[in-house]
Design a protein around this motif. Structure first.
Motif, PDB file in Angstrom:
ATOM      1  N   VAL A   1       1.091  -1.076   0.404  1.00 23.45           N
ATOM      2  CA  VAL A   1      -0.164  -0.152  -0.361  1.00 23.45           C
ATOM      3  C   VAL A   1       0.992   0.859   0.203  1.00 23.45           C
ATOM      4  CG1 VAL A   1      -2.172   1.364   1.131  1.00 23.45           C
ATOM      5  CG2 VAL A   1      -1.914  -1.114   1.011  1.00 23.45           C
ATOM      6  N   CYS A   2       1.693   1.126   1.217  1.00 22.75           N
ATOM      7  CA  CYS A   2       2.195   2.479   0.776  1.00 22.75           C
ATOM      8  C   CYS A   2       3.986   2.020   0.864  1.00 22.75           C
ATOM      9  CB  CYS A   2       2.503   3.652   2.482  1.00 22.75           C
ATOM     10  SG  CYS A   2       3.456   1.775   3.777  1.00 22.75           S
ATOM     11  N   GLY A   3       4.341   0.802   0.241  1.00 24.20           N
ATOM     12  CA  GLY A   3       5.884   0.941  -0.160  1.00 24.20           C
ATOM     13  C   GLY A   3       6.455   1.050   0.944  1.00 24.20           C
ATOM     14  N   LYS A   4       6.381   1.265   2.726  1.00 24.18           N
ATOM     15  CA  LYS A   4       7.422   1.175   3.276  1.00 24.18           C
ATOM     16  C   LYS A   4       8.147  -0.418   4.089  1.00 24.18           C
ATOM     17  CE  LYS A   4       6.727   5.947   5.147  1.00 24.18           C
ATOM     18  NZ  LYS A   4       5.802   6.350   6.250  1.00 24.18           N
ATOM     19  N   LYS A   5       8.474  -0.411   4.577  1.00 24.83           N
ATOM     20  CA  LYS A   5       9.785  -1.938   5.101  1.00 24.83           C
ATOM     21  C   LYS A   5       8.130  -2.518   6.142  1.00 24.83           C
ATOM     22  CE  LYS A   5      13.244  -4.408   6.196  1.00 24.83           C
ATOM     23  NZ  LYS A   5      12.876  -5.439   5.790  1.00 24.83           N
ATOM     24  N   MET A   6       8.096  -4.044   6.158  1.00 30.11           N
ATOM     25  CA  MET A   6       7.197  -4.338   6.796  1.00 30.11           C
ATOM     26  C   MET A   6       7.771  -4.781   8.001  1.00 30.11           C
ATOM     27  SD  MET A   6       4.144  -5.481   4.617  1.00 30.11           S
ATOM     28  CE  MET A   6       2.562  -5.475   5.382  1.00 30.11           C
ATOM     29  N   ARG A   7       7.587  -5.363   8.504  1.00 26.25           N
ATOM     30  CA  ARG A   7       7.810  -5.860   9.939  1.00 26.25           C
ATOM     31  C   ARG A   7       7.499  -7.623  10.034  1.00 26.25           C
ATOM     32  NH1 ARG A   7       7.593  -4.405  16.191  1.00 26.25           N
ATOM     33  NH2 ARG A   7       5.994  -5.801  16.514  1.00 26.25           N
ATOM     34  N   ILE A   8       8.765  -8.429  10.127  1.00 25.23           N
ATOM     35  CA  ILE A   8       8.223  -9.372  10.212  1.00 25.23           C
ATOM     36  C   ILE A   8       7.584  -9.962  11.266  1.00 25.23           C
ATOM     37  CG2 ILE A   8      10.724 -11.123  10.064  1.00 25.23           C
ATOM     38  CD1 ILE A   8       9.451 -12.617   8.106  1.00 25.23           C
ATOM     39  N   GLY A   9       6.595 -10.822  11.391  1.00 23.07           N
ATOM     40  CA  GLY A   9       6.820 -11.838  13.015  1.00 23.07           C
ATOM     41  C   GLY A   9       4.797 -13.179  12.487  1.00 23.07           C
ATOM     42  N   LYS A  10       4.275 -12.705  13.312  1.00 24.74           N
ATOM     43  CA  LYS A  10       2.904 -13.745  13.287  1.00 24.74           C
ATOM     44  C   LYS A  10       1.989 -14.022  13.540  1.00 24.74           C
ATOM     45  CE  LYS A  10       4.685 -16.833  16.588  1.00 24.74           C
ATOM     46  NZ  LYS A  10       5.006 -17.794  17.439  1.00 24.74           N
ATOM     47  N   ILE A  11       0.527 -13.893  12.517  1.00 29.51           N
ATOM     48  CA  ILE A  11      -0.166 -13.705  13.730  1.00 29.51           C
ATOM     49  C   ILE A  11      -0.690 -14.868  14.689  1.00 29.51           C
ATOM     50  CG2 ILE A  11      -2.860 -13.674  13.188  1.00 29.51           C
ATOM     51  CD1 ILE A  11      -1.702 -11.109  12.336  1.00 29.51           C
ATOM     52  N   ALA A  12      -1.041 -14.438  15.505  1.00 33.12           N
ATOM     53  CA  ALA A  12      -1.906 -15.972  16.983  1.00 33.12           C
ATOM     54  C   ALA A  12      -2.972 -15.854  17.307  1.00 33.12           C
ATOM     55  CB  ALA A  12      -0.924 -15.319  18.226  1.00 33.12           C
ATOM     56  N   TYR A  13      -3.806 -16.744  17.391  1.00 29.42           N
ATOM     57  CA  TYR A  13      -5.135 -16.622  18.188  1.00 29.42           C
ATOM     58  C   TYR A  13      -5.127 -17.935  19.038  1.00 29.42           C
ATOM     59  CZ  TYR A  13      -9.927 -17.774  18.503  1.00 29.42           C
ATOM     60  OH  TYR A  13     -11.190 -17.861  18.711  1.00 29.42           O
ATOM     61  N   GLN A  14      -5.752 -17.204  20.227  1.00 36.26           N
ATOM     62  CA  GLN A  14      -5.923 -18.569  21.084  1.00 36.26           C
ATOM     63  C   GLN A  14      -7.626 -18.244  21.624  1.00 36.26           C
ATOM     64  OE1 GLN A  14      -3.691 -18.513  24.531  1.00 36.26           O
ATOM     65  NE2 GLN A  14      -1.535 -19.816  22.943  1.00 36.26           N
ATOM     66  N   PRO A  15      -8.433 -19.195  21.959  1.00 41.16           N
ATOM     67  CA  PRO A  15     -10.500 -18.553  21.122  1.00 41.16           C
ATOM     68  C   PRO A  15     -10.188 -18.386  23.212  1.00 41.16           C
ATOM     69  CG  PRO A  15      -9.806 -21.065  21.154  1.00 41.16           C
ATOM     70  CD  PRO A  15      -7.894 -20.742  21.147  1.00 41.16           C
ATOM     71  N   GLY A  16     -10.862 -16.988  22.995  1.00 38.50           N
ATOM     72  CA  GLY A  16     -11.238 -16.464  24.223  1.00 38.50           C
ATOM     73  C   GLY A  16      -9.903 -15.372  24.150  1.00 38.50           C
ATOM     74  N   CYS A  17      -9.096 -15.155  23.583  1.00 42.14           N
ATOM     75  CA  CYS A  17      -8.124 -14.286  23.999  1.00 42.14           C
ATOM     76  C   CYS A  17      -7.008 -13.322  23.202  1.00 42.14           C
ATOM     77  CB  CYS A  17      -6.515 -15.744  24.717  1.00 42.14           C
ATOM     78  SG  CYS A  17      -6.980 -16.853  25.792  1.00 42.14           S
ATOM     79  N   GLY A  18      -8.176 -13.936  21.784  1.00 48.91           N
ATOM     80  CA  GLY A  18      -8.186 -12.561  20.751  1.00 48.91           C
ATOM     81  C   GLY A  18      -7.310 -13.064  19.562  1.00 48.91           C
ATOM     82  N   LEU A  19      -6.360 -11.872  18.835  1.00 47.45           N
ATOM     83  CA  LEU A  19      -5.821 -11.970  17.752  1.00 47.45           C
ATOM     84  C   LEU A  19      -4.851 -11.385  17.588  1.00 47.45           C
ATOM     85  CD1 LEU A  19      -5.689 -12.938  15.190  1.00 47.45           C
ATOM     86  CD2 LEU A  19      -7.214 -11.175  14.448  1.00 47.45           C
ATOM     87  N   HIS A  20      -3.189 -11.219  17.680  1.00 47.68           N
ATOM     88  CA  HIS A  20      -2.354  -9.970  17.767  1.00 47.68           C
ATOM     89  C   HIS A  20      -1.404 -10.772  17.050  1.00 47.68           C
ATOM     90  CE1 HIS A  20      -5.077 -10.509  22.354  1.00 47.68           C
ATOM     91  NE2 HIS A  20      -3.966 -11.641  22.051  1.00 47.68           N
ATOM     92  N   PHE A  21      -0.594  -9.747  16.896  1.00 48.88           N
ATOM     93  CA  PHE A  21       0.858  -9.886  15.766  1.00 48.88           C
ATOM     94  C   PHE A  21       1.881 -10.179  16.325  1.00 48.88           C
ATOM     95  CE2 PHE A  21       4.144  -7.912  14.098  1.00 48.88           C
ATOM     96  CZ  PHE A  21       4.642  -8.694  13.176  1.00 48.88           C
ATOM     97  N   LEU A  22       2.623 -11.204  16.576  1.00 52.56           N
ATOM     98  CA  LEU A  22       3.684 -11.406  17.040  1.00 52.56           C
ATOM     99  C   LEU A  22       4.821 -11.283  16.771  1.00 52.56           C
ATOM    100  CD1 LEU A  22       2.554 -14.285  19.782  1.00 52.56           C
ATOM    101  CD2 LEU A  22       2.707 -11.796  19.767  1.00 52.56           C
ATOM    102  N   PRO A  23       5.911 -10.861  17.953  1.00 51.69           N
ATOM    103  CA  PRO A  23       7.923 -10.739  16.286  1.00 51.69           C
ATOM    104  C   PRO A  23       8.217 -11.802  16.137  1.00 51.69           C
ATOM    105  CG  PRO A  23       7.631 -10.254  18.577  1.00 51.69           C
ATOM    106  CD  PRO A  23       6.710 -10.589  18.140  1.00 51.69           C
ATOM    107  N   PRO A  24       8.968 -12.557  14.879  1.00 48.72           N
ATOM    108  CA  PRO A  24       9.518 -14.220  15.320  1.00 48.72           C
ATOM    109  C   PRO A  24      10.114 -14.366  17.046  1.00 48.72           C
ATOM    110  CG  PRO A  24      10.697 -12.349  13.396  1.00 48.72           C
ATOM    111  CD  PRO A  24       9.804 -11.685  14.853  1.00 48.72           C
TER     112      PRO A  24
END
Length: 79
Positions: free
Chosen positions: A5-28
Motif C-alpha cells: 500500500v505505502c511501500g515502507k518496510k514491513m515487520r515480519i512476525g506471525k498472527i496468533a489466535y487463541q480461543p477467548g484470548c483474541g488476535l495478536h501480531f507477534l515478532p519472530p
C-alpha cells in the motif's frame, strides 16, 4: 518485504489466535503470555489486534506467518 500500500518496510512476525484470548501480531520467536493482556503482548514486541474475546469461527489456537506495516496499519498474512 515492502508494504503493497505505502511501500515502507514491513515487520515480519506471525498472527496468533487463541480461543477467548483474541488476535495478536507477534515478532519472530514471540509467544503469547500465560495471562493475556494488551500490555503483556506489547512487552513482547507484539500488537494486540483484537480481544481478548471469542471470534467464534476459530475453534482452536494457532499462528500464521505475517508481515505488518505500522505506518498504514496493513497486514499481509501467508496461509
Amino acid at each position: 518485504m515492502n508494504c503493497p500500500v505505502c511501500g515502507k518496510k514491513m515487520r515480519i512476525g506471525k498472527i496468533a489466535y487463541q480461543p477467548g484470548c483474541g488476535l495478536h501480531f507477534l515478532p519472530p520467536g514471540g509467544r503469547v503470555p500465560h495471562v493475556i493482556t494488551k500490555r503483556g503482548i506489547e512487552r513482547r514486541g507484539g500488537i494486540a489486534l483484537d480481544g481478548p474475546n471469542n471470534l467464534g469461527l476459530l475453534q482452536s489456537g494457532g499462528t500464521l506467518p505475517a508481515h505488518i506495516c505500522e505506518s498504514c496499519r496493513k497486514i499481509v498474512v501467508e496461509y
